[in-house]
Design an enzyme around this catalytic site. Structure first.
Site, PDB file in Angstrom:
ATOM      1  NE  ARG A   1      50.323  18.014 129.821  1.00 23.31           N
ATOM      2  CZ  ARG A   1      50.231  16.437 129.945  1.00 23.31           C
ATOM      3  NH1 ARG A   1      51.291  15.865 129.447  1.00 23.31           N
ATOM      4  NH2 ARG A   1      49.407  16.056 130.466  1.00 23.31           N
TER       5      ARG A   1
ATOM      6  CE  LYS B   1      38.322  12.817 113.113  1.00 21.97           C
ATOM      7  NZ  LYS B   1      38.921  11.758 113.422  1.00 21.97           N
TER       8      LYS B   1
ATOM      9  CG  ASP C   1      32.873  15.401 111.315  1.00 22.39           C
ATOM     10  OD1 ASP C   1      33.724  15.556 110.314  1.00 22.39           O
ATOM     11  OD2 ASP C   1      32.128  14.134 110.965  1.00 22.39           O
ATOM     12  CG  HIS C   2      37.833  18.157 109.365  1.00 17.61           C
ATOM     13  ND1 HIS C   2      38.184  17.003 109.981  1.00 17.61           N
ATOM     14  CD2 HIS C   2      38.152  17.902 108.052  1.00 17.61           C
ATOM     15  CE1 HIS C   2      38.793  16.281 109.190  1.00 17.61           C
ATOM     16  NE2 HIS C   2      38.837  16.629 107.789  1.00 17.61           N
TER      17      HIS C   2
ATOM     18  CD  GLU D   1      42.811   9.652 105.183  1.00 17.51           C
ATOM     19  OE1 GLU D   1      43.159  10.609 105.841  1.00 17.51           O
ATOM     20  OE2 GLU D   1      42.363   8.527 105.973  1.00 17.51           O
TER      21      GLU D   1
ATOM     22  CG  HIS E   1      35.365  12.132 108.889  1.00 19.14           C
ATOM     23  ND1 HIS E   1      35.060  13.212 109.482  1.00 19.14           N
ATOM     24  CD2 HIS E   1      36.535  11.887 108.737  1.00 19.14           C
ATOM     25  CE1 HIS E   1      36.194  13.728 110.000  1.00 19.14           C
ATOM     26  NE2 HIS E   1      37.014  13.238 109.501  1.00 19.14           N
TER      27      HIS E   1
END
Length: 505
Positions: free
Chosen positions: A65, A168, A197-198, A236, A260
């Site tokens: 955009r 995702k 899914d990286h 994390e 994951h």
């Protein structure tokens, strides 16, 4: 203009280039003004160009955009590559890629804007001789996905192939995932859809299959007879980093657990495929997901972080993050005990956990073997002889380690647990490719091995929906763990109840 060359000659890279160069194509990135494009997608495209893995007849079209000219988009992407890329920015490589890069501001619901984009793609196709082959990367909010899929499906070209990369989250629950799959099926064949899914693009995740199936010493003991339990951790240390609008709707179970974590479970537990094509591997993963026993309320723990300390820095609690409701019950931590109900894994627990504001960033798969039945030197074990553990480090230090018992030098039979380590960087002496490099390249090649199939997605959501259903019956007492700790005490009890404990290192 000739394709750029890697600065230092490398026969391995040259061989890879000759084997893996895809057909001519245009990659169109929807949502190109977003953070994902700047941090991951364009740095990945630059690294592919740097290694001569892109075809000569190639182009990139950004669409979003935001109003930008071609030059403004190119300048923004160069800054992104300089900041987030893993390779040095060489002018000859960048000029090659920038020359093939353009931008079209588009409102997804605006027919005139879509017409303008379609006309531009035809012009780019003619300019760079891409033969009508299109890759569409849908890095857009979930709400925009069905409309964009329908629009792309109705505007398919009659020449060349079309492939969609779906970022995702893929749906919000089983019903929405089925609805999106049905919309995709109206316009595209399953082989044209690449649900990303990286994690599956990470070298160490792929190496898990090589570890199991290319080494005769592991597969014979990869079962309930020899393995005591499996632990999978996706930790994390960061918080939600300004993503409150997304995270309040998703939580840890939709953000990480649904995709994951369950994919790592499937890869760890899958049977050997008859061959290593996409369908064979995905068939085996689906079998694992279907065999997962739905855990009861006592086998799932959820948590939310409060204020604490991470790496010596004071951090706020989740409810103090900008955009989060002061009484939010969104989980930032999930731990579960899962069972795969098949012959190989019957009664072998898979302990899985994911969370934010934990002590460190870590993704590991720990295979803990059963203790030796009668070690005659047990009394001489120094600090207790621990069971053998095969530890797959997915990130940040990619590699594999095996904990074994070894004799301490000197007189007597004193035994201590030591680690045999294999690290990618030290062995291969090269930087590991980013996951998005591999996944973008595989899409251009039409290789769906590292992408999720429709039935995989639905099986994963089915399990998550069952867990969320019993969560709705009670209001949790949050926060229940301090930032910088390993989660709520009830997660420790999940393993302690079985006489086991979570790994801490």
């Amino acid at each position: 203009m000739a394709s750029p060359a890697v600065t230092e000659a490398n026969p391995l890279l040259e061989g890879l280039r000759l084997k893996r160069t895809p057909e001519p194509c245009i990659i169109t990135i929807f949502g190109a003004s977003g953070d994902l494009t700047a941090r991951k997608l364009f740095p990945a495209l630059y690294s592919l160009a740097f290694r001569r893995l892109l075809p000569e007849h190639f182009a990139v079209v950004g669409s979003a955009r935001s109003e930008m000219s071609d030059d403004e988009f190119r300048e923004a992407m160069r800054r992104a590559v300089e900041e987030h890329g893993r390779d040095p920015v060489h002018d000859d490589v960048w000029d090659w890629l920038a020359e093939r890069t353009s931008y079209v501001p588009t409102e997804f619901s605006d027919d005139a804007g879509e017409d303008r984009l379609a006309t531009h793609l035809e012009q780019v196709d003619e300019q760079w001789q891409t033969q009508g082959n299109r890759v569409y990367y849908l890095a857009v909010p979930p709400a925009a996905m069905p409309m964009l899929v329908a629009e792309l499906g109705s505007r398919r070209t009659t020449k060349g192939w079309t492939r969609l990369i779906i970022e995702k989250p893929f749906g919000h629950d089983l019903a929405s995932a089925r609805e999106l799959n049905a919309k995709l099926a109206e316009h595209f064949d399953e082989r044209e859809v690449f649900r990303i899914d990286h994690y599956l693009g990470k070298e160490t995740v792929q190496n898990l299959m090589a570890l199991r199936f290319a080494n005769g010493i592991f597969e014979p003991v990869w079962n309930r007879q020899f393995i005591d339990h499996v632990q999978i951790t996706v930790a994390e240390e960061i918080g939600i980093e300004g993503r409150a609008s997304f995270y309040e709707q998703a939580g840890a179970i939709r953000d990480v657990f649904q995709n994951h974590l369950l994919q790592l479970v499937a890869l760890t537990a899958m049977e050997p495929p008859p061959d290593f094509d996409a369908e064979s591997i995905r068939n085996e993963k689906v079998k694992v997901l279907r065999a997962l026993h739905t855990p009861g309320p006592d086998d799932v723990v959820r948590g939310q972080y409060g204020p604490g300390w991470v790496d010596g820095v004071e951090v706020p609690g989740y409810r103090q993050e900008a955009g989060v409701a002061p009484d939010s019950t969104t989980e930032t931590y999930v731990a579960a005990k899962l069972f795969v109900d098949n012959w190989r894994w019957a009664d072998t627990p898979f302990y899985v956990r994911t969370g934010k504001r934990l002590p460190r960033r870590e993704t590991t798969i720990a295979i803990q073997f059963k203790r030796a039945p009668h070690p005659p030197f047990e009394e001489g074990a120094a600090d207790g002889l621990r069971p053998n553990v095969l530890l797959v480090h997915v990130q940040p230090d990619e590699g594999v380690s095996l904990a074994i018992g070894a004799k301490v030098p000197g007189q007597g039979m004193t035994i201590r647990t030591v680690n045999m380590n294999f690290l990618y960087g030290g062995t291969f002496r090269t930087d590991l490719p980013e996951a998005y490099e591999r996944l973008i390249l595989d899409t251009m090649l039409g290789d769906a091995t590292l992408f999720m199939r429709a039935d995989e997605i639905e099986e994963q959501w089915s399990l998550v929906d069952a867990i969320v259903a019993f969560w709705r019956r009670d209001r949790p007492s949050f926060p229940n763990y301090a930032g910088g700790t390993w989660g709520p005490s009830s997660a420790d009890e999940l393993a302690h109840h079985d006489g086991r404990s979570w790994r801490r290192h």
